[in-house]
Every structure is written in structure tokens, then in C-alpha cells.
Design a protein around this motif. Structure first.
Motif, PDB file in Angstrom:
ATOM      1  N   ASP A 206       0.697  -1.194  -0.099  1.00 52.70           N
ATOM      2  CA  ASP A 206      -0.136   0.027  -0.222  1.00 52.70           C
ATOM      3  C   ASP A 206       0.950   1.381  -0.051  1.00 52.70           C
ATOM      4  O   ASP A 206       0.538   2.250  -0.553  1.00 52.70           O
ATOM      5  N   LEU A 210       0.764   4.261  -2.740  1.00 50.57           N
ATOM      6  CA  LEU A 210       0.488   5.786  -2.538  1.00 50.57           C
ATOM      7  C   LEU A 210       1.599   6.395  -3.001  1.00 50.57           C
ATOM      8  O   LEU A 210       1.416   7.680  -3.457  1.00 50.57           O
ATOM      9  N   ALA A 213       1.113   6.974  -6.528  1.00 53.21           N
ATOM     10  CA  ALA A 213       0.027   7.890  -6.853  1.00 53.21           C
ATOM     11  C   ALA A 213       0.493   9.340  -6.650  1.00 53.21           C
ATOM     12  O   ALA A 213       0.130  10.189  -7.748  1.00 53.21           O
ATOM     13  N   SER A 231      -6.769   5.089  -8.869  1.00 52.69           N
ATOM     14  CA  SER A 231      -6.788   3.992  -7.876  1.00 52.69           C
ATOM     15  C   SER A 231      -6.522   2.691  -8.895  1.00 52.69           C
ATOM     16  O   SER A 231      -5.693   1.851  -8.470  1.00 52.69           O
ATOM     17  N   GLU A 238     -10.557   2.851  -4.068  1.00 49.55           N
ATOM     18  CA  GLU A 238     -10.781   4.406  -3.934  1.00 49.55           C
ATOM     19  C   GLU A 238     -10.714   4.753  -2.454  1.00 49.55           C
ATOM     20  O   GLU A 238     -10.196   5.718  -2.212  1.00 49.55           O
ATOM     21  N   LEU A 241      -6.949   4.569  -1.221  1.00 46.79           N
ATOM     22  CA  LEU A 241      -6.417   5.640  -2.197  1.00 46.79           C
ATOM     23  C   LEU A 241      -6.812   6.632  -1.124  1.00 46.79           C
ATOM     24  O   LEU A 241      -5.491   7.642  -0.795  1.00 46.79           O
ATOM     25  N   PHE A 245      -4.069   7.921   1.739  1.00 45.83           N
ATOM     26  CA  PHE A 245      -3.151   9.157   1.058  1.00 45.83           C
ATOM     27  C   PHE A 245      -3.088  10.304   2.245  1.00 45.83           C
ATOM     28  O   PHE A 245      -1.955  10.786   2.360  1.00 45.83           O
ATOM     29  N   PRO A 253      -5.567  13.467  -2.197  1.00 51.50           N
ATOM     30  CA  PRO A 253      -4.810  13.399  -3.331  1.00 51.50           C
ATOM     31  C   PRO A 253      -4.963  14.814  -4.153  1.00 51.50           C
ATOM     32  O   PRO A 253      -4.114  15.049  -4.721  1.00 51.50           O
TER      33      PRO A 253
END
Length: 312
Positions: A206, A210, A213, A231, A238, A241, A245, A253
């Protein structure tokens, strides 16, 4: 073979209420260590640190030092490893990461690899200053903990590092004080967010996703992906995410995207190559007016004023 250096009198250096500079040159041209201290206000001290190693260097601090209040450290370039026995732990201080904790500087050993240059800032905000403004700083960690830097924190830290030291006007000191308090605010908000989101468990996969992302957002300011697209790109749902995040970086995000856009826009304006309209398009704004309004809300100045000041 590494060179070993012992640092003494750290408590005295950090607690003096005047500007000063600790400047060490390693023997046989092995490198330099320079820590410049600037007294910003009663209770706020800024440290600008530069370390360059031509050979592997080991720096040993034998005595822990506690100063009361909050200490924030932001690495702008390079990185070092730090080992401490009280509390026991090992950390990799590196670019893009921030440490916020109660004002403890633990004893330990810093290792700098050959050929590495490190630039960082440290901020000490004394507990008397924090109490006078009723700031609950004890929400931050009691021990060193490395977390990814908020883009806003990175930008402010870079600005502080590049700022001129020495005698400053009252206006300059107030501006720097407000920047430092903005960094503290970001770190306190991150701790509040983390405290309410412990239920979101993040695995090693994870965390890697992240970070990916974050990179995708930074690299696609003009045409950012939707949350669904993002995602899918990192293979996280989501929910994880969005909440992961915010727990990891302290912002959602699209808040991160906004910070990246503002950071990039200011850099382009300061370069003086593009006009305001071109900068707006470069960071993903179709309308210059929308960009200017967002820029003003974030920085408190219009983009054209930034562009003009750097041309003068």
C-alpha cells in the motif's frame, strides 16, 4: 576507511539567543559540516545545515539534548543514516521527508556516504512561545519519526534555506516567523489526521502504491487522472487511496495536486521565462483568472507580482 568526528557543545550552540554559525572542515579535505543558526523571534530559531562528504564520515554526538517545545527537520537534498540508542532506532533522513517531534536531539551516530551532499533546515520553537499562543504542540511525536514531506512544507523549507541570513528588518522576521508557523501547522494537522485514521492499515505494498500515486499526480499537472483512474493505475481501491493518502501525506490526493501546481507555478514565474497565462496552462488551468485567484489564495500575492519581482 571512514573518518570519525565528535560533536560537543550542541546544547550551548542550539540554546544561544543570537545568530551564530558552527563551521567544521574535516581534515585532509574529507568534507565540510556547516550549521548556521538564525534567531527569528523570541522562542523561534532556524538552523540551515550543509554537509558534504568527500569520503565516508561518521559524526558522533555523545550527549542527548532536550530544549523544550517542538523541533522540525526537513531534508532538501541528499540523505544520511542516523542510529540512536536512547530511544533505540535507526533512521534514513533523506530528501522529501520531514521529522517533527518534541524538541529532543538524541545522542547517536550519523553516517554520511562518500560523495554525498546534504542540505536541510531545522526549526526549534520553544515551549514558552507555543504556550503563549495556546498551541498544543504535544500532539507531535516524542521520538524521531520520518514522514513524507507535504509539498507546501518542502516549498517553504526551500525558501527558508535560500533566504539571506544576518540582520533582517522587522517585516522580514515577521514573514519568516509566519512561514515557520505554517510548517508547524501542517505537521500538527498531519498528526490530527493520523490520530483519527489509525483504523486504516497500510501494508508495504500500500505504501509503495501511495508513493506511486503521489508521483503520478506530480508528473501530470496538466491532465491529472480522476480518482478512479488513479486507483486503477496503482491497484488500490478508492477508499484506501483517499484515506491512506491522507494518513501518509497529511492531505487528500487533489489537495496534493493543488500544492504541486502552486509549487510548480511559483518556480516557473521566478524563472521569468513564461508569462502568467503560459504558466497557468503549464500547471493545468484553462483560465488565467482561475489560476490567479487560486495562486493569490495560496500565497497571498498575485502571480504577476511574483513574476515582476524576479525581473526587477
Amino acid at each position: 576507511m571512514s573518518y570519525r568526528l565528535n560533536i560537543e557543545n550542541l546544547r550551548e550552540f542550539m540554546s544561544e539567543t543570537s545568530d551564530s554559525c558552527e563551521h567544521l572542515v574535516f581534515p585532509q579535505k574529507r568534507g565540510i559540516y556547516r550549521a548556521q543558526k538564525e534567531w527569528i523571534a523570541s522562542g523561534i530559531t532556524l538552523f540551515k545545515c550543509t554537509l558534504r562528504a568527500e569520503d565516508e564520515v561518521v559524526i558522533e554526538q555523545k550527549e542527548s539534548a532536550f530544549f523544550g517545545g517542538a523541533f522540525i527537520h526537513v531534508v532538501l537534498e541528499g540523505g544520511v543514516s542516523f542510529e540512536t540508542s536512547q530511544p533505540k532506532g535507526s533512521f534514513e533522513y533523506r530528501r522529501g521527508y520531514t521529522t517533527a517531534m518534541e524538541a529532543l536531539h538524541p545522542s547517536g551516530i550519523t553516517r554520511v556516504a562518500r560523495g554525498v551532499s546534504v542540505h536541510s533546515i531545522g526549526i526549534h520553537i520553544h515551549e514558552d512561545f507555543l504556550r503563549s499562543r495556546e498551541i498544543e504542540w504535544k500532539k507531535i511525536a516524542k521520538e524521531p519519526r520520518l514522514l513524507p514531506s507535504n509539498p507546501k512544507v518542502e516549498w517553504i523549507a526551500k525558501s527558508l534555506y535560500q533566504g539571506q541570513g544576518g540582520a533582517q528588518s522587522d517585516a522580514d522576521r515577521l514573514r519568516v516567523e509566519s512561514q515557520i508557523l505554517e510548517i508547524l501547522s501542517c505537521e500538527l494537522q498531519r498528526e490530527e489526521t493520523r490520530g483519527g485514521m489509525e483504523r486504516v492499515k497500510l501494508s508495504g505494498y500500500d505504501l509503495e502504491a501511495l508513493h506511486k500515486a503521489r508521483d503520478i499526480l506530480e508528473q501530470n499537472l496538466k491532465n491529472p487522472p480522476s480518482l478512479i483512474e488513479l486507483s486503477r493505475a496503482i491497484h488500490l481501491n478508492e477508499f484506501k487511496l483517499k484515506f491512506g493518502f491522507k494518513r501518509l501525506f497529511g492531505v487528500a490526493p487533489y489537495e496534493m495536486l493543488f500544492l504541486f501546481r502552486m509549487q510548480r507555478a511559483r518556480g516557473l514565474l521566478e524563472e521569468g521565462i513564461f508569462n502568467v497565462g503560459e504558466v497557468a496552462k503549464e500547471v493545468g488551468y484553462a483560465q488565467q483568472s482561475s489560476f490567479s485567484a487560486a495562486f493569490f489564495r495560496h500565497f497571498g500575492v498575485l502571480p504577476k507580482e511574483v513574476a515582476r519581482s524576479w525581473k526587477d
